[in-house]
Design a protein around this motif. Structure first.
Motif, PDB file in Angstrom:
ATOM      1  N   ILE A   1       7.791  -2.941  -4.058  1.00  0.00           N
ATOM      2  CA  ILE A   1       7.784  -1.499  -3.814  1.00  0.00           C
ATOM      3  C   ILE A   1       6.561  -1.102  -2.994  1.00  0.00           C
ATOM      4  O   ILE A   1       6.655  -0.304  -2.061  1.00  0.00           O
ATOM      5  CB  ILE A   1       7.839  -0.749  -5.157  1.00  0.00           C
ATOM      6  CG1 ILE A   1       9.240  -0.918  -5.752  1.00  0.00           C
ATOM      7  CG2 ILE A   1       7.501   0.723  -4.981  1.00  0.00           C
ATOM      8  CD1 ILE A   1       9.368  -0.532  -7.196  1.00  0.00           C
ATOM      9  N   LEU A   2       5.432  -1.707  -3.346  1.00  0.00           N
ATOM     10  CA  LEU A   2       4.209  -1.456  -2.569  1.00  0.00           C
ATOM     11  C   LEU A   2       4.419  -1.865  -1.115  1.00  0.00           C
ATOM     12  O   LEU A   2       4.041  -1.140  -0.192  1.00  0.00           O
ATOM     13  CB  LEU A   2       3.037  -2.245  -3.142  1.00  0.00           C
ATOM     14  CG  LEU A   2       2.195  -1.560  -4.203  1.00  0.00           C
ATOM     15  CD1 LEU A   2       1.109  -2.487  -4.697  1.00  0.00           C
ATOM     16  CD2 LEU A   2       1.584  -0.282  -3.642  1.00  0.00           C
ATOM     17  N   ASP A   3       5.025  -3.026  -0.942  1.00  0.00           N
ATOM     18  CA  ASP A   3       5.294  -3.501   0.421  1.00  0.00           C
ATOM     19  C   ASP A   3       6.082  -2.464   1.207  1.00  0.00           C
ATOM     20  O   ASP A   3       5.750  -2.150   2.350  1.00  0.00           O
ATOM     21  CB  ASP A   3       6.095  -4.806   0.379  1.00  0.00           C
ATOM     22  CG  ASP A   3       5.242  -6.004  -0.021  1.00  0.00           C
ATOM     23  OD1 ASP A   3       3.999  -5.870   0.016  1.00  0.00           O
ATOM     24  OD2 ASP A   3       5.806  -7.048  -0.375  1.00  0.00           O
TER      25      ASP A   3
ATOM     26  N   GLU B   1       7.270  -7.876 -13.649  1.00  0.00           N
ATOM     27  CA  GLU B   1       7.055  -6.458 -13.328  1.00  0.00           C
ATOM     28  C   GLU B   1       6.135  -6.296 -12.136  1.00  0.00           C
ATOM     29  O   GLU B   1       6.382  -5.491 -11.233  1.00  0.00           O
ATOM     30  CB  GLU B   1       6.379  -5.749 -14.511  1.00  0.00           C
ATOM     31  CG  GLU B   1       7.311  -5.166 -15.541  1.00  0.00           C
ATOM     32  CD  GLU B   1       6.512  -4.625 -16.731  1.00  0.00           C
ATOM     33  OE1 GLU B   1       7.109  -4.420 -17.789  1.00  0.00           O
ATOM     34  OE2 GLU B   1       5.280  -4.431 -16.595  1.00  0.00           O
ATOM     35  N   LEU B   2       5.069  -7.071 -12.152  1.00  0.00           N
ATOM     36  CA  LEU B   2       4.095  -6.976 -11.061  1.00  0.00           C
ATOM     37  C   LEU B   2       4.751  -7.361  -9.747  1.00  0.00           C
ATOM     38  O   LEU B   2       4.525  -6.705  -8.721  1.00  0.00           O
ATOM     39  CB  LEU B   2       2.892  -7.877 -11.337  1.00  0.00           C
ATOM     40  CG  LEU B   2       1.983  -7.435 -12.473  1.00  0.00           C
ATOM     41  CD1 LEU B   2       0.815  -8.395 -12.633  1.00  0.00           C
ATOM     42  CD2 LEU B   2       1.477  -6.029 -12.252  1.00  0.00           C
ATOM     43  N   ASN B   3       5.561  -8.394  -9.775  1.00  0.00           N
ATOM     44  CA  ASN B   3       6.228  -8.802  -8.538  1.00  0.00           C
ATOM     45  C   ASN B   3       7.168  -7.709  -8.037  1.00  0.00           C
ATOM     46  O   ASN B   3       7.237  -7.447  -6.834  1.00  0.00           O
ATOM     47  CB  ASN B   3       6.962 -10.125  -8.745  1.00  0.00           C
ATOM     48  CG  ASN B   3       6.002 -11.301  -8.700  1.00  0.00           C
ATOM     49  OD1 ASN B   3       5.051 -11.308  -7.909  1.00  0.00           O
ATOM     50  ND2 ASN B   3       6.224 -12.288  -9.546  1.00  0.00           N
TER      51      ASN B   3
ATOM     52  N   ARG C   1      -7.911   9.280  13.691  1.00  0.00           N
ATOM     53  CA  ARG C   1      -9.065   8.602  13.085  1.00  0.00           C
ATOM     54  C   ARG C   1      -9.136   7.201  13.629  1.00  0.00           C
ATOM     55  O   ARG C   1      -8.489   6.296  13.139  1.00  0.00           O
ATOM     56  CB  ARG C   1      -8.971   8.504  11.573  1.00  0.00           C
ATOM     57  CG  ARG C   1      -7.889   9.267  10.960  1.00  0.00           C
ATOM     58  CD  ARG C   1      -7.957   9.306   9.492  1.00  0.00           C
ATOM     59  NE  ARG C   1      -7.857  10.698   9.118  1.00  0.00           N
ATOM     60  CZ  ARG C   1      -8.720  11.279   8.329  1.00  0.00           C
ATOM     61  NH1 ARG C   1      -9.716  10.626   7.823  1.00  0.00           N
ATOM     62  NH2 ARG C   1      -8.584  12.544   8.025  1.00  0.00           N
TER      63      ARG C   1
ATOM     64  N   TYR D   1       4.331   3.608   5.807  1.00  0.00           N
ATOM     65  CA  TYR D   1       3.142   4.173   6.456  1.00  0.00           C
ATOM     66  C   TYR D   1       2.905   3.496   7.803  1.00  0.00           C
ATOM     67  O   TYR D   1       2.558   4.159   8.784  1.00  0.00           O
ATOM     68  CB  TYR D   1       1.899   3.991   5.577  1.00  0.00           C
ATOM     69  CG  TYR D   1       1.825   4.973   4.442  1.00  0.00           C
ATOM     70  CD1 TYR D   1       1.899   6.341   4.684  1.00  0.00           C
ATOM     71  CD2 TYR D   1       1.662   4.559   3.133  1.00  0.00           C
ATOM     72  CE1 TYR D   1       1.824   7.256   3.648  1.00  0.00           C
ATOM     73  CE2 TYR D   1       1.582   5.465   2.089  1.00  0.00           C
ATOM     74  CZ  TYR D   1       1.666   6.808   2.350  1.00  0.00           C
ATOM     75  OH  TYR D   1       1.593   7.716   1.332  1.00  0.00           O
TER      76      TYR D   1
ATOM     77  N   LYS E   1       6.452   0.713   0.632  1.00  0.00           N
ATOM     78  CA  LYS E   1       5.660   1.932   0.802  1.00  0.00           C
ATOM     79  C   LYS E   1       4.668   1.753   1.963  1.00  0.00           C
ATOM     80  O   LYS E   1       4.543   2.624   2.838  1.00  0.00           O
ATOM     81  CB  LYS E   1       4.902   2.213  -0.490  1.00  0.00           C
ATOM     82  CG  LYS E   1       4.254   3.569  -0.543  1.00  0.00           C
ATOM     83  CD  LYS E   1       5.165   4.576  -1.185  1.00  0.00           C
ATOM     84  CE  LYS E   1       4.505   5.941  -1.269  1.00  0.00           C
ATOM     85  NZ  LYS E   1       5.462   6.952  -1.719  1.00  0.00           N
ATOM     86  N   ILE E   2       3.998   0.643   1.949  1.00  0.00           N
ATOM     87  CA  ILE E   2       3.019   0.356   3.005  1.00  0.00           C
ATOM     88  C   ILE E   2       3.740   0.235   4.346  1.00  0.00           C
ATOM     89  O   ILE E   2       3.276   0.741   5.368  1.00  0.00           O
ATOM     90  CB  ILE E   2       2.236  -0.930   2.666  1.00  0.00           C
ATOM     91  CG1 ILE E   2       1.311  -0.671   1.483  1.00  0.00           C
ATOM     92  CG2 ILE E   2       1.444  -1.418   3.881  1.00  0.00           C
ATOM     93  CD1 ILE E   2       0.713  -1.913   0.848  1.00  0.00           C
TER      94      ILE E   2
ATOM     95  N   CYS F   1       6.763  -4.542  -8.585  1.00  0.00           N
ATOM     96  CA  CYS F   1       5.886  -3.490  -8.047  1.00  0.00           C
ATOM     97  C   CYS F   1       5.363  -3.874  -6.667  1.00  0.00           C
ATOM     98  O   CYS F   1       5.211  -3.008  -5.791  1.00  0.00           O
ATOM     99  CB  CYS F   1       4.713  -3.240  -8.985  1.00  0.00           C
ATOM    100  SG  CYS F   1       5.175  -2.404 -10.519  1.00  0.00           S
ATOM    101  N   LEU F   2       5.097  -5.142  -6.479  1.00  0.00           N
ATOM    102  CA  LEU F   2       4.596  -5.593  -5.171  1.00  0.00           C
ATOM    103  C   LEU F   2       5.631  -5.324  -4.081  1.00  0.00           C
ATOM    104  O   LEU F   2       5.268  -4.904  -2.973  1.00  0.00           O
ATOM    105  CB  LEU F   2       4.248  -7.086  -5.209  1.00  0.00           C
ATOM    106  CG  LEU F   2       2.871  -7.417  -5.798  1.00  0.00           C
ATOM    107  CD1 LEU F   2       2.673  -8.914  -5.916  1.00  0.00           C
ATOM    108  CD2 LEU F   2       1.752  -6.788  -4.963  1.00  0.00           C
TER     109      LEU F   2
ATOM    110  N   GLU G   1       2.741   5.257  11.421  1.00  0.00           N
ATOM    111  CA  GLU G   1       1.604   5.122  12.331  1.00  0.00           C
ATOM    112  C   GLU G   1       2.039   4.591  13.693  1.00  0.00           C
ATOM    113  O   GLU G   1       1.536   5.000  14.730  1.00  0.00           O
ATOM    114  CB  GLU G   1       0.543   4.189  11.731  1.00  0.00           C
ATOM    115  CG  GLU G   1      -0.227   4.880  10.618  1.00  0.00           C
ATOM    116  CD  GLU G   1      -1.150   3.928   9.876  1.00  0.00           C
ATOM    117  OE1 GLU G   1      -1.838   3.134  10.542  1.00  0.00           O
ATOM    118  OE2 GLU G   1      -1.177   3.977   8.629  1.00  0.00           O
TER     119      GLU G   1
END
Lengths: 142, 142
Positions: free
Chosen positions: A104-106, A97-99, A137, A112, A108-109, A101-102, A116
């Motif tokens: 998906i995080l990747d 599961e964590l993998n 910023r 962004y 998402k990041i 999620c990672l 940028e």
DNA sequence: CTACAGGTTCGAGCGCACTCTAAGTCAATA
DNA sequence: TATTGACTTAGAGTGCGCTCGAACCTGTAG
């Protein structure tokens, strides 16, 4: 070994060590004649193992079950093995599961970062003399 | 979509949904004229993402920070990205720890299995007629 | 009209895993 | 001998993330 030294060597707080003993996760420690706990170095092995169980998310209830079987000694090996196997399976599932999620995080990041970059490209494409959009910023340390 | 349907589709309880709204993790939902929450399907995407953050162990405090930046909208992308990157790194470290723990679990379980095998070998090496030691746990299903 | 399902708010309660307080004991050192 | 500091106990308190109770409201079906 007194509790103070065990604190140093185990990474647990004295509060936690006493708490673990109280609930039965650590065996009742021998006391010296002024009723202070006096530990054998072997306790560190057990504490380290408890730490693994904790790291992998085993609730204290279940560690207690394992600890109880261990205290009982011979004849409980099969049940202890089963308990650990069940736990291992849960951990494997969780790691999967964590993998996921990672990933998906990747993405998402990544999203962004792309956004940028687009802003930056637009920024550097601006006419000379006023490059930074209002509210940019940029910490510019140093 | 009413809260009941959202419960079905999100997997959260109504209690949790209201709680999340109360603390600011979910945006204040629009109400119908009898002041019942009425959700847009897009909330599911956000809830799913919160679920990932939760699965990966992000504390609510930090989700709140992210949620607040998201509400603020434009101009907070860099901070949101940084927040997620920091989190990703923690998750990676944790996954590595879990994998290390899994190896240790494997060897522990292997130890029990070996011990059981030794007992079994001894058992089958017993003279015919009384193969099972007292207390042997053999379920013999069916 | 009545009943009922399914919603509302507010605040209290719960389970977990510690963490700390208060009051006391003891051994070693100045 | 007086003080210091590490220890002891029982029990209270904390932070987190929900979870629930109580009292109330509303739209629809029988």
């Amino acid at each position: 070994m007194k509790i103070g030294e065990l604190v140093q060597r185990s990474g647990l707080s004295a509060y936690t060590i006493r708490y673990y003993e109280r609930i039965g996760l650590l065996p009742h420690a021998d006391r010296d004649r002024s009723s202070r706990r006096d530990y054998d170095a072997s306790i560190l092995v057990w504490i380290a193992f408890l730490g693994r169980l904790k790291t992998t998310g085993m609730p204290i209830r279940e560690m207690l079950r394992y600890a109880a079987l261990r205290e009982q000694g011979a004849g409980t090996e099969t049940e202890r093995r089963q308990l650990l196997e069940t736990h291992r399976e849960r951990v494997r599932v969780h790691v999967a599961e964590l993998n996921a999620c990672l990933l998906i995080l990747d993405s998402k990041i990544g999203g962004y970062a792309d956004a940028e970059k687009r802003i930056k490209d637009y920024d550097t494409a601006l006419p000379r003399g006023r490059r930074e959009p209002v509210g940019a910023r940029k910490a510019r340390t140093r």
